[in-house]
Enzyme design. Structure first.
Site, PDB file in Angstrom:
ATOM      1  N   ASN A   9       0.858  -1.191   0.091  1.00  0.00           N
ATOM      2  CA  ASN A   9       0.100  -0.167  -0.063  1.00  0.00           C
ATOM      3  C   ASN A   9       1.137   1.285  -0.085  1.00  0.00           C
ATOM      4  O   ASN A   9       1.566   1.572   0.946  1.00  0.00           O
ATOM      5  CB  ASN A   9      -0.832  -0.097   1.188  1.00  0.00           C
ATOM      6  CG  ASN A   9      -1.763   1.166   1.490  1.00  0.00           C
ATOM      7  OD1 ASN A   9      -1.838   2.028   0.354  1.00  0.00           O
ATOM      8  ND2 ASN A   9      -2.582   1.192   2.371  1.00  0.00           N
ATOM      9  N   LYS A  11       0.076   4.324  -0.210  1.00  0.00           N
ATOM     10  CA  LYS A  11      -0.521   5.295   0.403  1.00  0.00           C
ATOM     11  C   LYS A  11      -0.171   6.674  -0.448  1.00  0.00           C
ATOM     12  O   LYS A  11      -0.371   6.583  -1.623  1.00  0.00           O
ATOM     13  CB  LYS A  11       0.118   5.749   2.019  1.00  0.00           C
ATOM     14  CG  LYS A  11       0.020   4.351   2.810  1.00  0.00           C
ATOM     15  CD  LYS A  11       0.223   4.506   4.186  1.00  0.00           C
ATOM     16  CE  LYS A  11      -0.016   3.203   4.783  1.00  0.00           C
ATOM     17  NZ  LYS A  11       0.118   3.295   6.261  1.00  0.00           N
ATOM     18  N   HIS A  96      -9.320   1.044   5.031  1.00  0.00           N
ATOM     19  CA  HIS A  96      -8.096   1.390   5.817  1.00  0.00           C
ATOM     20  C   HIS A  96      -8.364   2.135   6.836  1.00  0.00           C
ATOM     21  O   HIS A  96      -9.316   2.921   6.749  1.00  0.00           O
ATOM     22  CB  HIS A  96      -7.089   1.763   4.812  1.00  0.00           C
ATOM     23  CG  HIS A  96      -5.661   1.894   5.195  1.00  0.00           C
ATOM     24  ND1 HIS A  96      -5.305   2.659   6.197  1.00  0.00           N
ATOM     25  CD2 HIS A  96      -4.714   1.029   5.184  1.00  0.00           C
ATOM     26  CE1 HIS A  96      -4.020   2.554   6.518  1.00  0.00           C
ATOM     27  NE2 HIS A  96      -3.700   1.414   5.712  1.00  0.00           N
ATOM     28  N   GLU A  98      -6.774   4.471   7.919  1.00  0.00           N
ATOM     29  CA  GLU A  98      -6.487   6.083   7.679  1.00  0.00           C
ATOM     30  C   GLU A  98      -7.723   6.659   7.047  1.00  0.00           C
ATOM     31  O   GLU A  98      -8.068   7.719   7.413  1.00  0.00           O
ATOM     32  CB  GLU A  98      -5.298   6.045   6.873  1.00  0.00           C
ATOM     33  CG  GLU A  98      -3.905   5.983   7.599  1.00  0.00           C
ATOM     34  CD  GLU A  98      -2.714   5.302   6.912  1.00  0.00           C
ATOM     35  OE1 GLU A  98      -2.791   5.481   5.525  1.00  0.00           O
ATOM     36  OE2 GLU A  98      -1.743   4.931   7.357  1.00  0.00           O
ATOM     37  N   GLU A 168      -5.024  -5.069  10.639  1.00  0.00           N
ATOM     38  CA  GLU A 168      -4.023  -4.219  10.681  1.00  0.00           C
ATOM     39  C   GLU A 168      -4.390  -3.216  12.013  1.00  0.00           C
ATOM     40  O   GLU A 168      -5.156  -2.527  12.174  1.00  0.00           O
ATOM     41  CB  GLU A 168      -4.192  -3.093   9.653  1.00  0.00           C
ATOM     42  CG  GLU A 168      -3.667  -3.555   8.128  1.00  0.00           C
ATOM     43  CD  GLU A 168      -3.061  -2.570   7.547  1.00  0.00           C
ATOM     44  OE1 GLU A 168      -2.100  -2.770   6.785  1.00  0.00           O
ATOM     45  OE2 GLU A 168      -3.807  -1.591   7.274  1.00  0.00           O
ATOM     46  N   GLY A 174       2.903   2.177  10.735  1.00  0.00           N
ATOM     47  CA  GLY A 174       3.900   3.123  10.586  1.00  0.00           C
ATOM     48  C   GLY A 174       4.486   3.783  12.213  1.00  0.00           C
ATOM     49  O   GLY A 174       5.064   4.618  12.280  1.00  0.00           O
ATOM     50  N   SER A 214       3.657  -1.977  10.408  1.00  0.00           N
ATOM     51  CA  SER A 214       5.083  -2.196  10.301  1.00  0.00           C
ATOM     52  C   SER A 214       5.760  -3.657  10.119  1.00  0.00           C
ATOM     53  O   SER A 214       6.611  -4.091  10.814  1.00  0.00           O
ATOM     54  CB  SER A 214       5.474  -1.984  11.947  1.00  0.00           C
ATOM     55  OG  SER A 214       5.068  -0.663  12.365  1.00  0.00           O
TER      56      SER A 214
END
Ligand code: 13P
Length: 257
Positions: A9, A11, A96, A98, A168, A174, A214
């Site tokens: 991904n 992003k 996701h 985010e 996730e 991250g 990660s």
């Protein structure tokens, strides 16, 4: 048998020309194999240039990072499933964290996006995950199950044949602090149990459940050592050719379960 899937991904990273150069380098890595499926999700603006760069390498598949639930219309700034299909996407990442946190996407919206993906033959990678507060409050199972219930409401078992789920944990994304396999595996088991209870053992056994958060070349083998973990959704480490290629190569060593 579930063939492991390694998905990158990207992003909001790389311009169309940077992305094409990167994809050409990926092709040079000889990292594809029938033992692993490889998917990359560049930004919308780079899909076309990456598609051209990948010509002759059909084993690296393309994904969108999101879509709108309608096929077309007055939705300024949005991109639809037919648009992604037309650019050669086979997959789409949906839900996701985010998107959930920064763009307020709820499970009802994600459900409509999943329906659009299924309608157009795009294979969704549905992301679910709990925050640190939720985990520390002992609410992980409740949160994950709630996200699955809301976003998968009303779909038939035949539709779910195209579904991949990515666990996730938000606190691992991250941060450099991946979940341990001991933390991830019970959640993967919860997800599979949920699919079995709500649909069927065949759906539960057929659905790939990835881990994301990660993931690096250093820790990917620890995750893939478990029969419960069918691959990885990679963020930061997919932006460098060497690390993404080495994750994909390490995944080949793990035969499908
Ligand atoms: P990182 O690998 O950078 O933690 O990102 C994971 C992710 O969000 C993939 O979708």
């Amino acid at each position: 048998m579930r063939i492991p899937l390694i998905a990158g991904n990207w992003k909001m990273n790389k311009t169309a020309s940077e992305a094409a150069a990167f994809a050409r380098e990926l092709v040079q890595q000889n990292m594809t194999s029938p033992a692993v499926e490889i998917v990359i999700a560049p930004p919308f603006t780079a899909l076309d240039s990456v598609r051209h760069a990948l010509e002759g390498e059909p084993s690296i598949r393309l994904a969108g990072q999101n879509l709108h639930w309608e096929d077309h219309g007055a939705y300024t700034g949005e991109v639809s499933a037919p648009m992604l299909k037309d650019l050669g996407c086979q997959y789409v990442i949906l839900g996701h964290s985010e998107r959930r946190a920064l763009f307020r996407e709820g499970d009802d919206v994600i459900q409509k996006k999943l329906a659009a993906a299924f309608r157009h033959g795009l294979k969704p990678i549905l992301c679910v995950g709990e925050s640190l507060d939720q985990r520390e409050a002992g609410r992980t199972t409740e949160i994950i199950t709630g996200q699955l219930k809301g976003s998968l409401a009303g779909f038939e078992a035949t539709q779910l044949a195209e579904l991949t789920i990515a666990y996730e944990p938000v606190w691992a994304i991250g941060t450099g602090k991946a979940a341990s396999p001991e933390q991830a595996i019970p959640v993967h088991q919860t997800i599979r149990r949920f699919l079995q209870q709500e649909w069927s053992p065949a759906v539960a056994q057929g659905t790939r459940i990835l881990y994301g958060g990660s993931v690096t070349p250093q820790n990917v083998a620890d995750f893939l050592a478990s029969e419960e973990i069918d691959g990885a959704l990679v963020g930061g480490a997919c932006l460098k050719v060497e690390s993404f290629a080495s994750i994909a190569t390490l995944a080949q060593k793990r035969t499908g379960h």
